[in-house]
Design a protein around this motif. Structure first.
Motif, mmCIF file in Angstrom:
data_model
loop_
_atom_site.group_PDB
_atom_site.id
_atom_site.type_symbol
_atom_site.label_atom_id
_atom_site.label_comp_id
_atom_site.label_asym_id
_atom_site.label_seq_id
_atom_site.Cartn_x
_atom_site.Cartn_y
_atom_site.Cartn_z
ATOM 1 N N ALA A 2 0.842 -1.192 0.000
ATOM 2 C CA ALA A 2 0.000 0.000 0.000
ATOM 3 C C ALA A 2 0.883 1.250 0.000
ATOM 4 O O ALA A 2 2.014 1.230 0.485
ATOM 5 N N GLU A 6 -2.409 5.722 1.113
ATOM 6 C CA GLU A 6 -3.384 4.721 1.544
ATOM 7 C C GLU A 6 -3.258 4.447 3.050
ATOM 8 O O GLU A 6 -4.276 4.253 3.729
ATOM 9 N N CYS A 7 -2.043 4.469 3.570
ATOM 10 C CA CYS A 7 -1.839 4.280 5.010
ATOM 11 C C CYS A 7 -2.384 5.470 5.788
ATOM 12 O O CYS A 7 -3.036 5.293 6.829
ATOM 13 N N SER A 77 2.078 -2.274 5.492
ATOM 14 C CA SER A 77 1.113 -1.341 4.896
ATOM 15 C C SER A 77 -0.160 -2.039 4.420
ATOM 16 O O SER A 77 -1.266 -1.558 4.684
ATOM 17 N N ASP A 78 -0.029 -3.164 3.729
ATOM 18 C CA ASP A 78 -1.214 -3.879 3.251
ATOM 19 C C ASP A 78 -2.060 -4.377 4.415
ATOM 20 O O ASP A 78 -3.297 -4.332 4.358
ATOM 21 N N VAL A 81 -4.116 -1.455 6.023
ATOM 22 C CA VAL A 81 -5.303 -1.136 5.229
ATOM 23 C C VAL A 81 -6.361 -2.228 5.409
ATOM 24 O O VAL A 81 -7.540 -1.932 5.644
#
Length: 115
Positions: A2, A6-7, A77-78, A81
């Motif tokens: 991400a 997005e974070c 990060s992924d 999200v």
């Protein structure tokens, strides 16, 4: 992976989700704590503050006092999200090593009731 944006958006959504928690529940389970969120794959740190009125917006600037946060999260990060979007269960993420929480036992019990 991400993006940084997005974070940031996920953390803003988390703040909004905390605002939706019933005020009585927050009063029962929340004590004022500083919070940091390290996004491991992006090398970023975000800082916030949890209190009876909710969760303050996260910032990338560390607090002026220089003390480490009371509650420290480390997450990819992924996963950040996915967690905020409800696609990743916090308990499974913790058990699977996808999220690391460094906090006192009492803080962990309080947070468990809110998440």
């Amino acid at each position: 992976m991400a993006s940084v944006e997005e974070c940031r958006a996920a953390l803003a959504k988390l703040v909004a989700q905390f605002d939706e928690i019933d005020a009585a529940d927050r009063a029962r389970h929340v004590v004022e704590r500083t919070v940091s969120c390290r996004v491991s794959d992006l090398g970023l740190m975000f800082y916030g503050r949890l209190h009876h009125d909710g969760l303050d917006p996260f910032a990338e600037e560390p607090p002026a006092d220089g003390r480490p946060a009371d509650v420290r999260l480390t997450i990819g990060s992924d996963d950040l999200v996915a967690l905020v979007d409800g696609e990743l269960d916090m308990a499974r993420a913790l058990l699977g090593g996808r999220v690391k929480v460094d906090a006192s036992f009492g803080d962990l019990l309080r947070l468990r009731r809110l998440l």
